[in-house]
Design an enzyme around this catalytic site. Structure first.
Site, PDB file in Angstrom:
ATOM      1  N   GLN A 110       0.807  -0.992   0.021  1.00 33.33           N
ATOM      2  CA  GLN A 110       0.052  -0.108  -0.140  1.00 33.33           C
ATOM      3  C   GLN A 110       0.822   1.315   0.110  1.00 33.33           C
ATOM      4  OE1 GLN A 110      -3.652  -0.644   2.675  1.00 33.33           O
ATOM      5  NE2 GLN A 110      -2.201  -1.971   3.807  1.00 33.33           N
ATOM      6  N   ASN A 111       2.177   1.050   0.146  1.00 28.16           N
ATOM      7  CA  ASN A 111       2.970   2.132   0.283  1.00 28.16           C
ATOM      8  C   ASN A 111       3.199   2.682  -1.298  1.00 28.16           C
ATOM      9  OD1 ASN A 111       3.019   1.853   2.860  1.00 28.16           O
ATOM     10  ND2 ASN A 111       5.087   0.685   2.875  1.00 28.16           N
ATOM     11  N   ASP A 113       6.469   4.642  -1.859  1.00 30.70           N
ATOM     12  CA  ASP A 113       7.889   4.915  -1.709  1.00 30.70           C
ATOM     13  C   ASP A 113       8.894   4.081  -2.585  1.00 30.70           C
ATOM     14  OD1 ASP A 113       8.323   2.614  -0.118  1.00 30.70           O
ATOM     15  OD2 ASP A 113       7.500   3.723   1.709  1.00 30.70           O
ATOM     16  N   HIS A 128      -1.240   1.272  -4.554  1.00 22.73           N
ATOM     17  CA  HIS A 128      -1.467   2.805  -4.908  1.00 22.73           C
ATOM     18  C   HIS A 128      -0.656   3.433  -5.487  1.00 22.73           C
ATOM     19  CE1 HIS A 128      -3.551   2.157  -0.489  1.00 22.73           C
ATOM     20  NE2 HIS A 128      -4.221   1.732  -1.334  1.00 22.73           N
ATOM     21  N   CYS A 139      -3.768  14.683 -20.672  1.00 18.72           N
ATOM     22  CA  CYS A 139      -3.371  13.695 -22.295  1.00 18.72           C
ATOM     23  C   CYS A 139      -2.536  12.608 -21.906  1.00 18.72           C
ATOM     24  CB  CYS A 139      -2.241  14.726 -22.817  1.00 18.72           C
ATOM     25  SG  CYS A 139      -0.658  14.840 -22.176  1.00 18.72           S
ATOM     26  N   CYS A 193       0.741  18.801 -23.566  1.00 22.23           N
ATOM     27  CA  CYS A 193      -0.481  19.527 -23.993  1.00 22.23           C
ATOM     28  C   CYS A 193      -0.605  20.775 -23.171  1.00 22.23           C
ATOM     29  CB  CYS A 193      -1.746  18.599 -23.501  1.00 22.23           C
ATOM     30  SG  CYS A 193      -1.799  18.398 -21.508  1.00 22.23           S
ATOM     31  N   SER A 233      -2.698  -1.181   9.737  1.00 21.15           N
ATOM     32  CA  SER A 233      -3.699  -1.237  10.415  1.00 21.15           C
ATOM     33  C   SER A 233      -4.886  -1.713   9.967  1.00 21.15           C
ATOM     34  CB  SER A 233      -3.933   0.195  11.445  1.00 21.15           C
ATOM     35  OG  SER A 233      -4.338   1.174  10.123  1.00 21.15           O
ATOM     36  N   GLY A 259      -0.273  -2.489  17.714  1.00 18.46           N
ATOM     37  CA  GLY A 259      -1.698  -2.019  17.773  1.00 18.46           C
ATOM     38  C   GLY A 259      -2.677  -2.902  17.270  1.00 18.46           C
ATOM     39  N   VAL A 275       7.599  -4.591  12.654  1.00 19.41           N
ATOM     40  CA  VAL A 275       8.212  -5.409  11.859  1.00 19.41           C
ATOM     41  C   VAL A 275       9.542  -5.793  11.932  1.00 19.41           C
ATOM     42  CG1 VAL A 275       6.241  -5.315  10.179  1.00 19.41           C
ATOM     43  CG2 VAL A 275       8.112  -3.666  10.137  1.00 19.41           C
TER      44      VAL A 275
END
Length: 288
Positions: A110-111, A113, A128, A139, A193, A233, A259, A275
Site C-alpha cells: 500500500q506504500n 515509496d 496505490h 493527455c 498539452c 492497521s 496495535g 516488523v
C-alpha cells in the site's frame, strides 16, 4: 497532542514459532502498509489508536481545484528531497531475503515509496501507485517525479531557502507550509498539452485503485498458502479487502504490526510487534 505506543514488549515466542512454520511452507503473499517504512523516516498517517493524525490530499480536491493542486505541489516540492532520500530498512531487506529464499510468492504494498524494490524485492505490486512518476490527467503523458522536481526548482528558485526547520515529511512526500508561500507557488505544467493537471501517479484518499490492479491482487491472494500482513492497521478498505478474501477462502492470515487492526476478527495469527523486531530474526532462522 503527541501519540505514543505502549512500551515494546518481547515478541511472543510461541507466535513467532507459528509464523516461522507458516513462512517455511512457502507460497506466502505479503501485504505491507506504512509501518514498513516508519523506520526509514516516512511516518504513517494514523496514530497508535488508529486516528488519522494529518489530513491527506483528497482525490476530488486535487482533480477539481487549481488551489488544491497548488497547495499539494508546493508542499510536495518542499518535502521531496527528504522523501526521495529515504533508504530501505531492515524490514524491507528481510522481505527481499524471504523472496530470495523462495518463500514469498509476491508483495502487495500500500506504500508509494518504492523501498521494497530498492531493498531487492522483484515481485512487487504497488496497490496505490508510486510517487516516482507523474501523469497528466488531460493527455496521459507520464513523466518522472525527479524531472518535475527540477522544473519546480527552476520555476520557484527561492522556495527551498530556509525550509530546513520544517516538520517531518509525511507519507505522500509533502510537508506543511505557510499559506503565504503556497499562494505564490508556481505549479508544473505538462510539456505535451500545456495543462496544469499533473498528478503524482498515486491513488489519493477518496480515489479508486484501478480495477485490473485489484483483480491481480485478488488473484495473488487466492493462490497463496497464507497472507502475511506487515505494518498495516488495515483501516483502509483497499488493503482490508484482501484479508477478508483470504479469510473467506480459508487462507491463514498472519499480522505483524503494533496495535489493533480492522482485520483482527479475520486474523489467524497475530504478533503485536514492530516488523523490524520480527522479520530479520525470521530470515536468519529460515536460512537467510
Amino acid at each position: 497532542m503527541a501519540h505514543t505506543l505502549p512500551p515494546r514488549t518481547p515478541v511472543d515466542p510461541l507466535a513467532l514459532g507459528e509464523l516461522r512454520e507458516l513462512l517455511a511452507d512457502g507460497d506466502v503473499v505479503v501485504l505491507t502498509g506504512a509501518g514498513m517504512s516508519t523506520a526509514s523516516g516516512i511516518p504513517d498517517y494514523r496514530g497508535p489508536d488508529g486516528t488519522r493524525r494529518v489530513q491527506p490530499m483528497q482525490h476530488g480536491e486535487f482533480v477539481s481545484s487549481a488551489e488544491g493542486r497548488q497547495r499539494y505541489w508546493a508542499r510536495a516540492f518542499a518535502g521531496w528531497g527528504r522523501f526521495a532520500a529515504a533508504q530501505p530498512n531492515a524490514a524491507h531487506r528481510a522481505v527481499a531475503d524471504l523472496e530470495r529464499l523462495g518463500l514469498l510468492r509476491h508483495v502487495i504494498t500500500q506504500n508509494v515509496d518504492g523501498l521494497h524494490q530498492r531493498a531487492g524485492s522483484r515481485r512487487v505490486l504497488e496497490l496505490h501507485g508510486t510517487l516516482a512518476a507523474v501523469t497528466c490527467l488531460d493527455c496521459g503523458e507520464r513523466t518522472s517525479r525527479d524531472l518535475v522536481q527540477q522544473w519546480l526548482v527552476d520555476a520557484n528558485p527561492d522556495v527551498l531557502t530556509g525550509l530546513d526547520g520544517l516538520a517531518q515529511v509525511r507519507p505522500d512526500g509533502d510537508v506543511a507550509l505557510p499559506e503565504a508561500l503556497v499562494a505564490t507557488f508556481r505549479t508544473p505544467r505538462c510539456l505535451v498539452c500545456g495543462g496544469d493537471r499533473l498528478k503524482p501517479d498515486v491513488v489519493f484518499f477518496g480515489g479508486s485503485v484501478a480495477k485490473d490492479v485489484v483483480e491481480r491482487a485478488f488473484g495473488l491472494v487466492e493462490g497463496a498458502s497464507a497472507l502475511l500482513v506487515l505494518g498495516s492497521s488495515l483501516r483502509v478498505m483497499s488493503g482490508y479487502r484482501f484479508v477478508r478474501r483470504a479469510a473467506r477462502d480459508g487462507i491463514p492470515v498472519a499480522v505483524v504490526t503494533r496495535g489493533s487492526t480492522r482485520g483482527d476478527a479475520e486474523t489467524t495469527l497475530r504478533l503485536d510487534a514492530l516488523v523490524g523486531d520480527v522479520l530479520p530474526g525470521l530470515v536468519a532462522d529460515l536460512g537467510g
